[in-house]
Design an enzyme around this catalytic site. Structure first.
Site, PDB file in Angstrom:
ATOM      1  N   LYS A  53     -18.612   6.234  51.458  1.00 45.98           N
ATOM      2  CA  LYS A  53     -18.757   4.859  51.950  1.00 45.98           C
ATOM      3  C   LYS A  53     -17.795   3.916  51.212  1.00 45.98           C
ATOM      4  CE  LYS A  53     -22.100   5.368  55.056  1.00 45.98           C
ATOM      5  NZ  LYS A  53     -21.903   5.102  56.489  1.00 45.98           N
ATOM      6  N   TYR A 112     -22.070  10.680  49.133  1.00 49.10           N
ATOM      7  CA  TYR A 112     -22.307   9.611  50.130  1.00 49.10           C
ATOM      8  C   TYR A 112     -21.647   8.323  49.660  1.00 49.10           C
ATOM      9  CZ  TYR A 112     -24.950   5.992  52.632  1.00 49.10           C
ATOM     10  OH  TYR A 112     -25.308   4.890  53.378  1.00 49.10           O
ATOM     11  N   ASP A 146     -15.779  18.148  62.458  1.00 50.36           N
ATOM     12  CA  ASP A 146     -14.427  18.545  62.878  1.00 50.36           C
ATOM     13  C   ASP A 146     -13.731  17.254  63.372  1.00 50.36           C
ATOM     14  OD1 ASP A 146     -12.163  19.714  63.897  1.00 50.36           O
ATOM     15  OD2 ASP A 146     -13.211  21.032  65.316  1.00 50.36           O
TER      16      ASP A 146
HETATM   17  N1  LIG Z   1     -30.898   3.440  57.675  1.00 49.62           N
HETATM   18  C1  LIG Z   1     -30.612   2.582  56.707  1.00 49.62           C
HETATM   19  O1  LIG Z   1     -31.507   1.920  56.179  1.00 49.62           O
HETATM   20  C2  LIG Z   1     -29.194   2.430  56.237  1.00 49.62           C
HETATM   21  C3  LIG Z   1     -28.950   1.888  54.974  1.00 49.62           C
HETATM   22  C4  LIG Z   1     -27.639   1.760  54.534  1.00 49.62           C
HETATM   23  C5  LIG Z   1     -26.586   2.160  55.349  1.00 49.62           C
HETATM   24  N2  LIG Z   1     -26.846   2.687  56.578  1.00 49.62           N
HETATM   25  C6  LIG Z   1     -25.719   3.101  57.402  1.00 49.62           C
HETATM   26  O2  LIG Z   1     -25.887   2.605  58.716  1.00 49.62           O
HETATM   27  C7  LIG Z   1     -25.453   3.596  59.676  1.00 49.62           C
HETATM   28  C8  LIG Z   1     -26.588   3.931  60.630  1.00 49.62           C
HETATM   29  O3  LIG Z   1     -27.664   4.420  59.858  1.00 49.62           O
HETATM   30  P1  LIG Z   1     -28.895   5.228  60.487  1.00 49.62           P
HETATM   31  O4  LIG Z   1     -29.842   5.411  59.354  1.00 49.62           O
HETATM   32  O5  LIG Z   1     -29.350   4.598  61.720  1.00 49.62           O
HETATM   33  O6  LIG Z   1     -28.228   6.583  60.949  1.00 49.62           O
HETATM   34  P2  LIG Z   1     -28.023   7.930  60.119  1.00 49.62           P
HETATM   35  O7  LIG Z   1     -29.351   8.603  59.976  1.00 49.62           O
HETATM   36  O8  LIG Z   1     -27.258   7.604  58.875  1.00 49.62           O
HETATM   37  O9  LIG Z   1     -27.089   8.756  61.077  1.00 49.62           O
HETATM   38  C9  LIG Z   1     -27.671   9.453  62.124  1.00 49.62           C
HETATM   39  C10 LIG Z   1     -26.652   9.618  63.193  1.00 49.62           C
HETATM   40  O10 LIG Z   1     -25.532  10.354  62.709  1.00 49.62           O
HETATM   41  C11 LIG Z   1     -25.237  11.367  63.663  1.00 49.62           C
HETATM   42  N3  LIG Z   1     -24.658  12.537  62.999  1.00 49.62           N
HETATM   43  C12 LIG Z   1     -25.106  13.150  61.881  1.00 49.62           C
HETATM   44  N4  LIG Z   1     -24.349  14.267  61.639  1.00 49.62           N
HETATM   45  C13 LIG Z   1     -23.407  14.326  62.641  1.00 49.62           C
HETATM   46  C14 LIG Z   1     -22.372  15.226  62.957  1.00 49.62           C
HETATM   47  N5  LIG Z   1     -22.125  16.324  62.218  1.00 49.62           N
HETATM   48  N6  LIG Z   1     -21.604  14.966  64.037  1.00 49.62           N
HETATM   49  C15 LIG Z   1     -21.847  13.879  64.810  1.00 49.62           C
HETATM   50  N7  LIG Z   1     -22.829  12.988  64.568  1.00 49.62           N
HETATM   51  C16 LIG Z   1     -23.610  13.227  63.495  1.00 49.62           C
HETATM   52  C17 LIG Z   1     -26.575  11.730  64.304  1.00 49.62           C
HETATM   53  O11 LIG Z   1     -26.347  12.275  65.600  1.00 49.62           O
HETATM   54  P3  LIG Z   1     -27.447  13.209  66.368  1.00 49.62           P
HETATM   55  O12 LIG Z   1     -28.797  12.605  66.086  1.00 49.62           O
HETATM   56  O13 LIG Z   1     -27.041  13.121  67.792  1.00 49.62           O
HETATM   57  O14 LIG Z   1     -27.299  14.611  65.831  1.00 49.62           O
HETATM   58  C18 LIG Z   1     -27.247  10.368  64.347  1.00 49.62           C
HETATM   59  O15 LIG Z   1     -26.888   9.686  65.522  1.00 49.62           O
HETATM   60  C19 LIG Z   1     -24.977   4.785  58.865  1.00 49.62           C
HETATM   61  O16 LIG Z   1     -23.579   4.732  58.720  1.00 49.62           O
HETATM   62  C20 LIG Z   1     -25.668   4.609  57.527  1.00 49.62           C
HETATM   63  O17 LIG Z   1     -24.958   5.207  56.455  1.00 49.62           O
HETATM   64  C21 LIG Z   1     -28.129   2.844  57.032  1.00 49.62           C
END
Ligand SMILES: NC(=O)c1ccc[n+]([C@@H]2O[C@H](COP(=O)([O-])OP(=O)(O)OC[C@H]3O[C@@H](n4cnc5c(N)ncnc54)[C@H](OP(=O)(O)O)[C@@H]3O)[C@@H](O)[C@H]2O)c1
Length: 248
Positions: free
Chosen positions: A160, A156, A66
């Site tokens: 992005k 996704y 939202d």
């Molecule tokens: N991990 C990687 O290797 C990787 C690679 C490429 C890009 N990225 C990008 O880097 C960023 C961080 O990645 P990440 O892997 O650490 O995190 P992530 O798993 O992509 O995101 C998890 C976070 O998003 C929040 N979230 C999910 N749905 C939500 C909703 N409906 N409302 C509010 N918050 C919500 C979760 O909050 P809660 O846990 O509090 O519910 C959690 O804090 C992201 O933008 C991701 O696309 C990551």
């Protein structure tokens, strides 16, 4: 930007990369508003670890499905605690491996709402509250996939790609007061439900032959925030995976 005494809002910062960025900013002298959705205990723990580092922290829960309401709730919490916000980091995301054939309208809506529409309205709130003459910084977490075509992770990837375009457009719109940049991570942490073999497989196909770490994303973040002559940039931190498109 000199980070000492600044205030940052980071979406999705109770866990994973968002949490690492929050702790790294706290070590650099920044007070933090920790946004989360469901990870309340982890948000409390992250706040406690920020305070152990001598900085102030508050937490706020908001569902980014939202976007307009969530942006209002997050900025109300941050401003009532700190009176200002200097840095906005859009990190929360959803990541589903779906193609055109198996994507539903709900998949499309959740990716666009959480990964793109929410950053849009959070950036709007951020710019509105910044007093005239003050400088600020926005960093959006994207993905190298945003810059390459691919059949997988379709909604996704589109969300992005939109966030990259938003980064570049706002760098123009909000200059010179606000610098707007992005970080495009590669394989850093396995998605929920996957184990380290997910990363190992990808790492073998990347030119640098290893996965990255949250610390390497924090390093990129600190570089962008401390660089006063960089805006509209996407800094890829992916071990070269963007060059091969993950195909080795
Ligand atoms: N991990 C990687 O290797 C990787 C690679 C490429 C890009 N990225 C990008 O880097 C960023 C961080 O990645 P990440 O892997 O650490 O995190 P992530 O798993 O992509 O995101 C998890 C976070 O998003 C929040 N979230 C999910 N749905 C939500 C909703 N409906 N409302 C509010 N918050 C919500 C979760 O909050 P809660 O846990 O509090 O519910 C959690 O804090 C992201 O933008 C991701 O696309 C990551």
């Amino acid at each position: 930007m000199n980070l000492e005494g600044k205030v940052a809002v980071i979406t999705g910062s109770a866990v994973r990369i968002g949490r690492a960025m929050a702790l790294s900013l706290a070590e650099a002298g920044v007070d933090l508003c920790i946004h989360y959705h469901l990870s309340q205990a982890a948000a409390e723990q992250t706040c406690a670890e920020i305070r152990e580092r001598g900085r102030n922290a508050t937490r706020v829960s908001a569902n980014l499905s939202d976007p307009v309401t969530a942006a209002a709730v997050i900025f109300e919490a941050a401003l009532s605690e700190f009176g200002k916000v200097d840095i906005l980091i859009n990190s929360a995301s959803v990541f589903e491996n779906k193609r055109l054939s198996d994507s539903t309208e709900a998949d499309w809506d959740s990716h666009l709402d959480i990964n793109l529409k929410s950053p849009f309205f959070l950036c709007q709130r951020f710019a509105e509250q910044l007093p005239p003459g003050q400088s600020g910084a926005i960093v959006n977490l994207v993905d190298w996939r945003a810059k390459r075509a691919g059949a997988e992770h379709l909604a996704y990837r589109i969300s992005k790609a939109g966030l990259v375009t938003l980064t570049e457009c706002l760098a123009l719109d909000l200059a010179p007061a606000i610098q707007v940049n992005a970080i495009a991570p590669g394989a850093i942490l396995p998605p929920p439900g996957e184990d380290m073999s997910y990363l190992d497989e990808r790492a073998q196909k990347a030119p640098l032959k290893r996965a990255g770490s949250p610390a390497e994303i924090c390093h990129a973040l600190l570089y962008l925030l401390r660089s006063d002559f960089v805006t509209g940039e996407v800094l890829t931190v992916a071990g070269g995976e963007q060059l091969t498109g993950g195909r080795g």
